[in-house]
Design an enzyme around this catalytic site. Structure first.
Site, PDB file in Angstrom:
ATOM      1  N   PRO A  61       0.835  -1.208   0.000  1.00 59.04           N
ATOM      2  CA  PRO A  61       0.000   0.000   0.000  1.00 59.04           C
ATOM      3  C   PRO A  61       0.864   1.250   0.000  1.00 59.04           C
ATOM      4  O   PRO A  61       1.944   1.271   0.568  1.00 59.04           O
ATOM      5  CB  PRO A  61      -0.772  -0.107   1.316  1.00 59.04           C
ATOM      6  CG  PRO A  61      -0.570  -1.496   1.800  1.00 59.04           C
ATOM      7  CD  PRO A  61       0.711  -1.982   1.204  1.00 59.04           C
ATOM      8  N   GLU A  62       0.373   2.272  -0.649  1.00 61.52           N
ATOM      9  CA  GLU A  62       1.064   3.553  -0.666  1.00 61.52           C
ATOM     10  C   GLU A  62       0.700   4.317   0.612  1.00 61.52           C
ATOM     11  O   GLU A  62      -0.291   4.004   1.275  1.00 61.52           O
ATOM     12  CB  GLU A  62       0.614   4.369  -1.873  1.00 61.52           C
ATOM     13  CG  GLU A  62       0.659   3.631  -3.183  1.00 61.52           C
ATOM     14  CD  GLU A  62       2.013   3.746  -3.882  1.00 61.52           C
ATOM     15  OE1 GLU A  62       2.727   4.721  -3.635  1.00 61.52           O
ATOM     16  OE2 GLU A  62       2.345   2.841  -4.646  1.00 61.52           O
ATOM     17  N   LYS A 107       3.978   4.294   6.482  1.00 58.46           N
ATOM     18  CA  LYS A 107       3.103   3.165   6.187  1.00 58.46           C
ATOM     19  C   LYS A 107       2.701   2.396   7.440  1.00 58.46           C
ATOM     20  O   LYS A 107       2.142   1.312   7.360  1.00 58.46           O
ATOM     21  CB  LYS A 107       3.779   2.238   5.183  1.00 58.46           C
ATOM     22  CG  LYS A 107       3.986   2.927   3.849  1.00 58.46           C
ATOM     23  CD  LYS A 107       4.626   2.008   2.860  1.00 58.46           C
ATOM     24  CE  LYS A 107       4.886   2.773   1.566  1.00 58.46           C
ATOM     25  NZ  LYS A 107       5.585   1.941   0.601  1.00 58.46           N
ATOM     26  N   CYS A 142       2.930   5.313 -24.504  1.00 59.88           N
ATOM     27  CA  CYS A 142       3.076   6.425 -23.559  1.00 59.88           C
ATOM     28  C   CYS A 142       1.978   7.453 -23.836  1.00 59.88           C
ATOM     29  O   CYS A 142       1.676   7.760 -24.984  1.00 59.88           O
ATOM     30  CB  CYS A 142       4.459   7.059 -23.736  1.00 59.88           C
ATOM     31  SG  CYS A 142       4.660   8.624 -22.850  1.00 59.88           S
ATOM     32  N   CYS A 179       8.841   5.477 -19.455  1.00 60.08           N
ATOM     33  CA  CYS A 179       8.842   5.707 -20.891  1.00 60.08           C
ATOM     34  C   CYS A 179      10.288   5.947 -21.325  1.00 60.08           C
ATOM     35  O   CYS A 179      10.909   6.923 -20.883  1.00 60.08           O
ATOM     36  CB  CYS A 179       7.991   6.912 -21.266  1.00 60.08           C
ATOM     37  SG  CYS A 179       8.224   7.372 -23.006  1.00 60.08           S
ATOM     38  N   CYS A 198      10.477   9.678 -22.989  1.00 60.03           N
ATOM     39  CA  CYS A 198      10.242  10.830 -22.091  1.00 60.03           C
ATOM     40  C   CYS A 198      11.226  10.844 -20.923  1.00 60.03           C
ATOM     41  O   CYS A 198      11.514  11.892 -20.359  1.00 60.03           O
ATOM     42  CB  CYS A 198       8.828  10.800 -21.534  1.00 60.03           C
ATOM     43  SG  CYS A 198       7.529  11.038 -22.744  1.00 60.03           S
TER      44      CYS A 198
HETATM   45 ZN   LIG Z   1       6.800   9.062 -23.524  1.00 61.37          ZN
END
Ligand SMILES: [Zn+2]
Length: 274
Positions: free
Chosen positions: A2-3, A55, A247, A269, A272
């Site tokens: 979990p975040e 957390k 992307c 990506c 990017c």
């Molecule tokens: Zn990209």
């Protein structure tokens, strides 16, 4: 895993349901917890507060007792009305904490311990947590300093390190790096100050955005689950879980690779985030 925002929301939901109410029963599959309950019963104590520290989920009871739990990969807290059917099997139950109105059930919790409130400051694991991204007094300067202190670490691993900043999990790790157009495998020392600052600011912004959405008062399991699942995350995220899909910025197929000592999946990506 979990975040931090999931834990934060779980804490808030549990706090709304339980705070101020006396405990009517307590049960645990952890012998150590059950033993403490035998010695200094929880029944009759008031639940003062439920909060998140990174957390970790902390439940404070009257009389200065704190219950710390950590969910690791599969742990969950559910809230039920008395008599409501559980959504998970009883064998997964680790802790049941009941008040007159609610039953909070911890399933598959792997870490749980009681400690005295006065020991909180000295608690080894909690003390080592980096600045909490969801805390009102988040210290971005300290987070930056802790990032820099791990110059020879890949930036994705540094983001996951709860001693650097508390709250980022594996999903937001990839998302934040994409948003900042930073390659996940770059060493922290290869990044300049504005890049590190933008990572910290983006991480905080994303986590805050995910806890401040208008959430109605949640009472039962159905409501609770709405806070822990994202509405179709595949559409909501930039790169996480999108291996080989185009992307959203440049249409290059999103890449995925295991990274770090725990071999956590990293999505990025290649164009990017060259
Ligand atoms: Zn990209």
């Amino acid at each position: 895993m979990p975040e931090g925002d999931t834990i934060f929301r779980a804490a808030r939901t549990l706090h709304r349901a339980l705070a101020g109410k006396p405990v009517t029963s307590f049960e645990s599959a952890f012998p150590a917890l059950a033993r403490i309950h035998d010695d200094a019963p929880l029944t009759g104590r008031t639940i003062d507060c439920v909060s998140a520290a990174g957390k970790h989920l902390l439940k404070s009871f009257s009389g200065g007792l704190v219950l710390r739990t950590h969910m690791r990969m599969n742990g969950r807290w559910h809230i039920y009305r008395p008599g409501e059917r559980w959504q998970r099997s009883r064998v997964e139950m680790r802790i049941v904490l009941s008040t007159a109105d609610f039953q909070a059930v911890g399933f598959n919790i792997t870490v749980a311990e009681f400690f005295k409130e006065r020991e909180l400051q000295r608690h080894e694991e909690l003390r080592q947590l980096g600045p909490d991204l969801l805390s009102g007094d988040f210290d971005a300067g300290e987070a930056l300093r802790r990032m820099r202190a791990r110059g020879d670490t890949a930036v994705a691993d540094a983001l996951l390190n709860q001693r650097v900043m508390a709250g980022i999990g594996n999903v937001y790790k990839s998302e934040v790096l994409f948003i900042c157009r930073i390659n996940p495998f770059a060493l922290v020392e290869a990044l300049d100050e504005p890049q590190l600052e933008s990572l910290i600011a983006s991480a905080r912004r994303i986590l805050l955005a995910n806890v401040t959405e208008g959430l109605a008062a949640m009472t039962t399991y159905t409501g609770f689950r709405r806070t822990t699942r994202s509405d179709d995350p595949k559409n909501r995220l930039w790169v996480y879980g999108r291996a080989r899909l185009p992307c959203r910025r440049c249409a290059t197929p999103i890449a995925v690779r295991k990274q770090g000592k725990d071999a956590r999946l990293t999505y990025w990506c290649p164009k990017c985030q060259a």
